[in-house]
Enzyme design. Sequence first.
Site, mmCIF file in Angstrom:
data_model
loop_
_atom_site.group_PDB
_atom_site.id
_atom_site.type_symbol
_atom_site.label_atom_id
_atom_site.label_comp_id
_atom_site.label_asym_id
_atom_site.label_seq_id
_atom_site.Cartn_x
_atom_site.Cartn_y
_atom_site.Cartn_z
ATOM 1 N N ASP A 21 0.730 -1.113 -0.133
ATOM 2 C CA ASP A 21 0.147 -0.095 0.193
ATOM 3 C C ASP A 21 1.088 1.201 -0.114
ATOM 4 O OD1 ASP A 21 -2.328 1.343 0.055
ATOM 5 O OD2 ASP A 21 -2.836 1.188 2.375
ATOM 6 N N ASN A 69 -10.777 -2.829 -6.418
ATOM 7 C CA ASN A 69 -9.881 -1.938 -7.048
ATOM 8 C C ASN A 69 -10.415 -1.481 -8.535
ATOM 9 O OD1 ASN A 69 -6.414 -3.168 -5.958
ATOM 10 N ND2 ASN A 69 -7.737 -1.375 -5.182
HETATM 11 C C1 FPP Z 1 -1.608 -0.126 -3.430
HETATM 12 O O1 FPP Z 1 -1.200 1.414 -3.569
HETATM 13 C C2 FPP Z 1 -1.227 -0.847 -4.579
HETATM 14 C C3 FPP Z 1 -2.144 -1.209 -5.357
HETATM 15 C C4 FPP Z 1 -3.348 -1.260 -5.364
HETATM 16 C C5 FPP Z 1 -1.169 -1.910 -6.552
HETATM 17 C C6 FPP Z 1 0.038 -2.750 -6.508
HETATM 18 C C7 FPP Z 1 0.520 -3.026 -7.690
HETATM 19 C C8 FPP Z 1 1.991 -3.166 -7.974
HETATM 20 C C9 FPP Z 1 2.883 -2.741 -7.146
HETATM 21 C C10 FPP Z 1 2.402 -3.204 -9.155
HETATM 22 C C11 FPP Z 1 2.194 -4.645 -9.935
HETATM 23 C C12 FPP Z 1 2.356 -5.685 -9.355
HETATM 24 C C13 FPP Z 1 3.232 -6.622 -9.696
HETATM 25 C C14 FPP Z 1 2.948 -7.930 -9.031
HETATM 26 C C15 FPP Z 1 4.055 -6.906 -10.892
HETATM 27 P P1 FPP Z 1 -2.316 2.511 -3.400
HETATM 28 O O2 FPP Z 1 -2.550 2.834 -4.874
HETATM 29 O O3 FPP Z 1 -3.711 1.913 -2.739
HETATM 30 O O4 FPP Z 1 -1.937 3.369 -2.868
HETATM 31 P P2 FPP Z 1 -2.609 4.805 -1.957
HETATM 32 O O5 FPP Z 1 -3.084 4.067 -0.592
HETATM 33 O O6 FPP Z 1 -1.160 5.724 -1.465
HETATM 34 O O7 FPP Z 1 -3.270 5.454 -2.727
#
Ligand code: FPP
Length: 249
Positions: A21, A69
């Site tokens: 996150d 998501n």
């Molecule tokens: C959460 O941060 C992250 C995600 C929903 C996506 C995670 C994906 C990756 C790291 C890239 C793809 C993965 C692989 C395995 C190749 P957020 O967007 O919720 O952050 P925030 O809480 O700051 O808004």
Amino acid sequence: MNILEKIDLQSTPEHIAIIMDGNGRWAQKQGHDRLFGHNFGVESVREVLKAAQKANVKYLTLYAFSTENWNRPKEEVDGLMDLLVRSLGNEIDELHESNVRIMTIGDMEGLPSFCQTELRAAYEKTKNNTGVNLILALNYSARWEMVNAIRKLAKKVEAGELAADAINETSVIEELTTKHIPDPELLIRTSGEHRVSNFLLWQIAYSEFHFTEVLWPDFKGEDLYKAILDYQSRERRFGLVSAQIEKNA
Ligand code: FPP
């Protein structure tokens, strides 16, 4: 002393699950759009996987895309799907060479077909590998998984293959997407949030939780090792008292 040397490699968690996150906040703090953060998040995935290999971790489950998501802006959802496919395409040979087995949990049929194709190819290519199992939770939510399991059990009862009274923990586990995967001993969530967000609700019944303020794009091998050390400093009692644990040791 190197932080890895402080870890007792005989008692590292066999399975670590991570709620990655903070990508969006990391990017926005630097004046970029959220996808910029997801791109850097992939680098953290690489580093954490390498660190997990060195620390004897056998299963690493990453919450890469939840059922919820889909409600994000279309541009971000499309960008995440592209990033996933691009990253797998770029990394698959190296992952295969390092004996990593790629698995997924979640509703694969709900993903765009180009993602399904890439994931199937990665799964096929690496299915006989015996190193770390990298499990990508995609279009996953624990409630979806449980509803699915309940439906499958109900169908067996309806078909007369299973008596309702015979349903026990083992029969439930058989219907979960994680049926061949041990429960995680350690769950990590980055970015200072202290929530489970519909992740592995059945499987984390006895997991230790490690929360860190570090945002996912800044989370590197050292941070994984800190989480493992935190885990190793705790006593897991599974409902018993300390004296019983000492006696059984
Ligand atoms: C959460 O941060 C992250 C995600 C929903 C996506 C995670 C994906 C990756 C790291 C890239 C793809 C993965 C692989 C395995 C190749 P957020 O967007 O919720 O952050 P925030 O809480 O700051 O808004």
